[in-house]
Motif scaffolding. Structure first.
Motif, PDB file in Angstrom:
ATOM      1  N   LEU A  40      63.159-201.714  25.158  1.00  0.00           N
ATOM      2  CA  LEU A  40      61.938-202.069  25.898  1.00  0.00           C
ATOM      3  C   LEU A  40      60.701-201.594  25.150  1.00  0.00           C
ATOM      4  N   ARG A  41      60.735-200.365  24.681  1.00  0.00           N
ATOM      5  CA  ARG A  41      59.573-199.772  24.001  1.00  0.00           C
ATOM      6  C   ARG A  41      59.142-200.594  22.803  1.00  0.00           C
ATOM      7  N   GLU A  42      60.112-201.191  22.081  1.00  0.00           N
ATOM      8  CA  GLU A  42      59.789-201.888  20.846  1.00  0.00           C
ATOM      9  C   GLU A  42      59.707-203.398  20.988  1.00  0.00           C
ATOM     10  N   ARG A  43      60.257-203.957  22.090  1.00  0.00           N
ATOM     11  CA  ARG A  43      60.348-205.410  22.182  1.00  0.00           C
ATOM     12  C   ARG A  43      59.712-206.007  23.436  1.00  0.00           C
ATOM     13  N   ARG A  44      59.348-205.192  24.407  1.00  0.00           N
ATOM     14  CA  ARG A  44      58.715-205.712  25.616  1.00  0.00           C
ATOM     15  C   ARG A  44      57.351-205.050  25.767  1.00  0.00           C
ATOM     16  N   LEU A  45      56.406-205.569  25.007  1.00  0.00           N
ATOM     17  CA  LEU A  45      55.076-204.969  25.007  1.00  0.00           C
ATOM     18  C   LEU A  45      54.372-205.142  26.345  1.00  0.00           C
ATOM     19  N   ASP A  46      54.824-206.106  27.149  1.00  0.00           N
ATOM     20  CA  ASP A  46      54.252-206.284  28.485  1.00  0.00           C
ATOM     21  C   ASP A  46      54.659-205.159  29.424  1.00  0.00           C
ATOM     22  N   ALA A  47      55.837-204.566  29.186  1.00  0.00           N
ATOM     23  CA  ALA A  47      56.368-203.549  30.089  1.00  0.00           C
ATOM     24  C   ALA A  47      56.263-202.138  29.531  1.00  0.00           C
ATOM     25  N   PRO A  84      60.809-205.850  16.030  1.00  0.00           N
ATOM     26  CA  PRO A  84      60.904-207.180  15.410  1.00  0.00           C
ATOM     27  C   PRO A  84      59.697-207.477  14.525  1.00  0.00           C
ATOM     28  N   LEU A  85      59.802-208.525  13.747  1.00  0.00           N
ATOM     29  CA  LEU A  85      58.744-208.860  12.792  1.00  0.00           C
ATOM     30  C   LEU A  85      57.398-209.079  13.461  1.00  0.00           C
ATOM     31  N   TRP A  86      57.413-209.599  14.698  1.00  0.00           N
ATOM     32  CA  TRP A  86      56.154-209.907  15.363  1.00  0.00           C
ATOM     33  C   TRP A  86      55.518-208.687  16.034  1.00  0.00           C
ATOM     34  N   SER A  87      56.232-207.574  16.080  1.00  0.00           N
ATOM     35  CA  SER A  87      55.732-206.396  16.802  1.00  0.00           C
ATOM     36  C   SER A  87      54.695-205.640  15.976  1.00  0.00           C
ATOM     37  N   PRO A  88      53.599-205.214  16.600  1.00  0.00           N
ATOM     38  CA  PRO A  88      52.624-204.384  15.879  1.00  0.00           C
ATOM     39  C   PRO A  88      53.205-203.033  15.473  1.00  0.00           C
ATOM     40  N   MET A  89      54.347-202.666  16.050  1.00  0.00           N
ATOM     41  CA  MET A  89      54.980-201.406  15.668  1.00  0.00           C
ATOM     42  C   MET A  89      55.733-201.524  14.348  1.00  0.00           C
ATOM     43  N   LEU A  96      55.550-193.822  13.174  1.00  0.00           N
ATOM     44  CA  LEU A  96      55.592-193.624  14.620  1.00  0.00           C
ATOM     45  C   LEU A  96      56.954-193.196  15.152  1.00  0.00           C
ATOM     46  N   ASN A  97      58.012-193.577  14.487  1.00  0.00           N
ATOM     47  CA  ASN A  97      59.309-193.539  15.152  1.00  0.00           C
ATOM     48  C   ASN A  97      60.266-192.442  14.716  1.00  0.00           C
ATOM     49  N   PHE A  98      59.919-191.647  13.718  1.00  0.00           N
ATOM     50  CA  PHE A  98      60.842-190.565  13.373  1.00  0.00           C
ATOM     51  C   PHE A  98      61.014-189.612  14.543  1.00  0.00           C
TER      52      PHE A  98
END
Length: 207
Positions: A40-47, A84-89, A96-98
């Motif tokens: 969710l954190r990485e793929r559901r930016l709405d939630a 995913p490729l489209w994510s600003p993350m 950010l993710n370590f």
């Protein structure tokens, strides 16, 4: 590859080994729930904002529950592949993710009764020390005493100042980081007045 990428793969390996129904240190979450949180954190930016914003937390919880219902191997594939490729993350994954992957990996590792600390190389120790000191400034910001973190190298960081005495938390960076993130499955020493030590240990830590 980055340390975040390596830690992500190690986390997925551990999740695979213990299985979807194993406990974690994240409240009542199972490994399946934790995997769904990461997806969710990485793929559901709405939630994802509902992770931190109470007003929309019910929506986030519903979305996370729907993600958790997916087949466990699919969840792990999405955790493994990262943003995913489209994510600003995506371009910020290494930066950010370590910390996210490290803390949650330990949440899985330390939930059982027989965990042992991992041996980390100096580069990772330094990275986790940075996480511990940064998080410590937030976790102990309302402590009634000064809080000092000390790692085995002797390096010290005053993460909070107060007039109510001083508590020194001593341990490896991983132990200090986990404590700052509110986890009690840690191995560290706390020096200072008993009342102050109890106050630091008992308080609600993390953000």
């Amino acid at each position: 590859m980055s340390m975040a990428h390596d830690e992500r793969l190690a986390l997925v390996d551990t999740m695979t080994r213990v299985g979807p129904d194993a406990p974690t240190l994240c409240g009542g979450w199972t490994v399946r729930d934790l995997a769904a949180h990461l997806v969710l954190r990485e793929r559901r930016l709405d939630a994802a904002p509902g992770i931190a914003i109470a007003a929309i937390a019910p929506y986030t919880e519903r979305v996370q529950a729907s993600i958790a219902a997916r087949p466990f191997p699919d969840l792990l594939d999405q955790v493994r592949s990262g943003p995913p490729l489209w994510s600003p993350m995506r371009p910020l994954d290494a930066a950010l993710n370590f910390g996210e992957m490290f803390i949650h990996h330990e949440d899985v590792r330390r939930a059982g009764p027989a965990w042992e600390p991992r041996e980390l190389d100096r580069r990772r120790q330094d990275a986790v020390w940075a996480i511990a000191t940064r998080m410590g400034r937030m976790a102990y910001r309302n402590a009634p005493c000064t809080v000092v973190l000390v790692r085995p190298t002797g390096e010290r960081a005053v993460v909070h100042r107060s007039e109510g005495g001083e508590v020194v938390l001593r341990g490896e960076p991983a132990e200090l980081a986990m404590h700052a993130f509110g986890r009690d499955a840690v191995r560290l020493e706390a020096d200072g007045p008993a009342a102050a030590v109890d106050a630091v240990s008992a308080r609600r830590r993390s953000i």
